[in-house]
Design a protein around this motif. Sequence first.
Motif, PDB file in Angstrom:
ATOM      1  N   ASN A  28      41.891  46.150  35.706  1.00  0.00           N
ATOM      2  CA  ASN A  28      41.978  44.962  36.551  1.00  0.00           C
ATOM      3  C   ASN A  28      42.327  45.333  37.987  1.00  0.00           C
ATOM      4  O   ASN A  28      42.999  46.339  38.244  1.00  0.00           O
ATOM      5  N   THR A  29      41.882  44.487  38.921  1.00  0.00           N
ATOM      6  CA  THR A  29      42.239  44.634  40.331  1.00  0.00           C
ATOM      7  C   THR A  29      43.052  43.417  40.756  1.00  0.00           C
ATOM      8  O   THR A  29      43.401  42.561  39.929  1.00  0.00           O
ATOM      9  N   ASN A  30      43.373  43.302  42.036  1.00  0.00           N
ATOM     10  CA  ASN A  30      44.188  42.174  42.503  1.00  0.00           C
ATOM     11  C   ASN A  30      43.474  40.835  42.344  1.00  0.00           C
ATOM     12  O   ASN A  30      44.117  39.798  42.207  1.00  0.00           O
ATOM     13  N   SER A  31      42.151  40.864  42.373  1.00  0.00           N
ATOM     14  CA  SER A  31      41.402  39.606  42.310  1.00  0.00           C
ATOM     15  C   SER A  31      40.520  39.489  41.074  1.00  0.00           C
ATOM     16  O   SER A  31      40.209  38.373  40.638  1.00  0.00           O
ATOM     17  N   ILE A  32      40.077  40.596  40.497  1.00  0.00           N
ATOM     18  CA  ILE A  32      39.161  40.594  39.356  1.00  0.00           C
ATOM     19  C   ILE A  32      39.922  40.989  38.092  1.00  0.00           C
ATOM     20  O   ILE A  32      40.624  42.017  38.074  1.00  0.00           O
ATOM     21  N   HIS A  33      39.748  40.180  37.027  1.00  0.00           N
ATOM     22  CA  HIS A  33      40.412  40.445  35.753  1.00  0.00           C
ATOM     23  C   HIS A  33      39.354  40.482  34.659  1.00  0.00           C
ATOM     24  O   HIS A  33      38.550  39.550  34.527  1.00  0.00           O
ATOM     25  N   TRP A  34      39.362  41.563  33.870  1.00  0.00           N
ATOM     26  CA  TRP A  34      38.383  41.734  32.803  1.00  0.00           C
ATOM     27  C   TRP A  34      38.869  41.065  31.524  1.00  0.00           C
ATOM     28  O   TRP A  34      40.059  41.096  31.190  1.00  0.00           O
ATOM     29  N   CYS A  35      37.938  40.472  30.790  1.00  0.00           N
ATOM     30  CA  CYS A  35      38.246  39.812  29.521  1.00  0.00           C
ATOM     31  C   CYS A  35      37.632  40.632  28.391  1.00  0.00           C
ATOM     32  O   CYS A  35      36.412  40.816  28.349  1.00  0.00           O
ATOM     33  N   ALA A  72      27.148  43.418  27.707  1.00  0.00           N
ATOM     34  CA  ALA A  72      27.498  42.098  28.226  1.00  0.00           C
ATOM     35  C   ALA A  72      29.010  42.045  28.394  1.00  0.00           C
ATOM     36  O   ALA A  72      29.751  42.199  27.414  1.00  0.00           O
ATOM     37  N   LEU A  73      29.490  41.842  29.603  1.00  0.00           N
ATOM     38  CA  LEU A  73      30.917  41.863  29.902  1.00  0.00           C
ATOM     39  C   LEU A  73      31.336  40.522  30.484  1.00  0.00           C
ATOM     40  O   LEU A  73      30.537  39.816  31.125  1.00  0.00           O
ATOM     41  N   THR A  74      32.619  40.192  30.259  1.00  0.00           N
ATOM     42  CA  THR A  74      33.174  38.929  30.743  1.00  0.00           C
ATOM     43  C   THR A  74      34.363  39.223  31.648  1.00  0.00           C
ATOM     44  O   THR A  74      35.191  40.101  31.349  1.00  0.00           O
ATOM     45  N   LEU A  75      34.481  38.472  32.738  1.00  0.00           N
ATOM     46  CA  LEU A  75      35.591  38.640  33.667  1.00  0.00           C
ATOM     47  C   LEU A  75      35.827  37.326  34.399  1.00  0.00           C
ATOM     48  O   LEU A  75      35.027  36.382  34.324  1.00  0.00           O
ATOM     49  N   LEU A  76      36.950  37.247  35.127  1.00  0.00           N
ATOM     50  CA  LEU A  76      37.258  36.075  35.937  1.00  0.00           C
ATOM     51  C   LEU A  76      37.962  36.533  37.209  1.00  0.00           C
ATOM     52  O   LEU A  76      38.514  37.639  37.268  1.00  0.00           O
ATOM     53  N   SER A  77      37.956  35.625  38.199  1.00  0.00           N
ATOM     54  CA  SER A  77      38.580  35.943  39.481  1.00  0.00           C
ATOM     55  C   SER A  77      39.718  34.973  39.753  1.00  0.00           C
ATOM     56  O   SER A  77      39.611  33.768  39.493  1.00  0.00           O
ATOM     57  N   SER A  78      40.819  35.496  40.274  1.00  0.00           N
ATOM     58  CA  SER A  78      41.984  34.678  40.593  1.00  0.00           C
ATOM     59  C   SER A  78      42.120  34.412  42.087  1.00  0.00           C
ATOM     60  O   SER A  78      43.097  33.780  42.511  1.00  0.00           O
ATOM     61  N   VAL A  79      41.168  34.873  42.875  1.00  0.00           N
ATOM     62  CA  VAL A  79      41.207  34.711  44.336  1.00  0.00           C
ATOM     63  C   VAL A  79      39.863  34.165  44.794  1.00  0.00           C
ATOM     64  O   VAL A  79      38.804  34.605  44.324  1.00  0.00           O
TER      65      VAL A  79
END
Length: 418
Positions: free
Chosen positions: A346-353, A372-379
């Motif tokens: 994970n980075t400061n803005s990108i989080h892997w699921c 196939a990968l899943t991720l979300l952003s917190s910024v």
Amino acid sequence: MELNPPKQEHLLALKVMRLTKPTLFTNIPVTCEEKDLPGDLFNQLMRDDPSTVNGAEILMLGEMLTLPQNFGNIFLGETFSSYISVHNDSNQAVKDILVKADLQTSSQRLNLSASSAAVAELKPDCCIDDVIHHEVKEIGTHILVCAVSYTTQGGEKMYFRKFFKFQVLKPLDVKTKFYNAESDLSSVTDEVFLEAQIQNITTSPMFMEKVSLEPSIMYNVAELNSVNQGGECVTTFGSRAYLQPMDTRQYLYCLKPKKEFAEKAGIIKGVTVIGKLDIVWKTNLGERGRLQTSQLQRMAPGYGDVRLSLEAIPDTVNLEEPFHITCKITNCSSERTMDLVLEMCNTNSIHWCGVSGRQLGKLHPSSSLCLALTLLSSVQGLQSVSGLRLTDTFLKRTYEYDDIAQVCVVSSVIKVES
């Protein structure tokens, strides 16, 4: 005491003149205010001057043409033209007159004479005229060597030469850059983008008549220097194709491998020749010049042992909502099988699921697999997808992949029921 005999004067005279286009006549206007002592005298003289432009007499540029007053500049790619005249200044006819014109460069000597046959006789006050043309293809010092041989009435054979030195200058400065595009094909068959920067290094404007790329036999080329507006193809440089002194213009081309070569990666793999640029321009009053570059070459892109490319990714995603991407992993080795492990950081803005450190299994040489990968952003904002790690358990070697792509993260819309 024996004395040297006096040197005999030649019966023929040689004149050489370079042929160039005329230039517009310029004059220096002299004027004054009406309350000054000359009154309207100067203005009336300018209006009566036939070299001035009616209604614009105070402009320095006139509407008449003037012949060249000096040798002028010669640029690479232009055509050098010269008028050669041999005149009989004597009162007796001469025989077997042979006029030869050679152009000596730093690497070769060229014969420019239109005919190699001798003129049988040249009577007094008569002349032999010839016009020579040569497209200049070398930079540096050039020497025009004009030789004349003839026979007098007394049977004496005479010979003399004259040399005319001039410099050939470089008109354009051409710089090229290559960009290798990412695609779902292997690295040796990706699209190639060529950026050509062309600068006018002369002292006068140029009309760029044509700038084209002639590709090698393995590529097709598409010019990216125009846009479609209302069903009409319009150049990106505007309606005026003039290039002012020291100005630079950028041209862009896209090259794609032909189908028969793209399907056979082994054939095109070692090829670095892209093609050559063909540039045509006009200067002054329509003087034409043309340059063709040597074969342009590029370094084939290298991706190491493992290549990771993106097959699918959304342009815009919602804040703190999962989204999906599809990655393609290729074993670029032609001999070695890999056993890969995928880690997601994970980075400061990108989080892997998902589960990090999972086994991907064995990947054979020159083969690929899709994930196939899943991720979300917190910024919010434009965020970079980073943090993938591939480890080959056989060699204990880790490959890091950051800045894989960028996505635009926007705030999610929440509907409130009334």
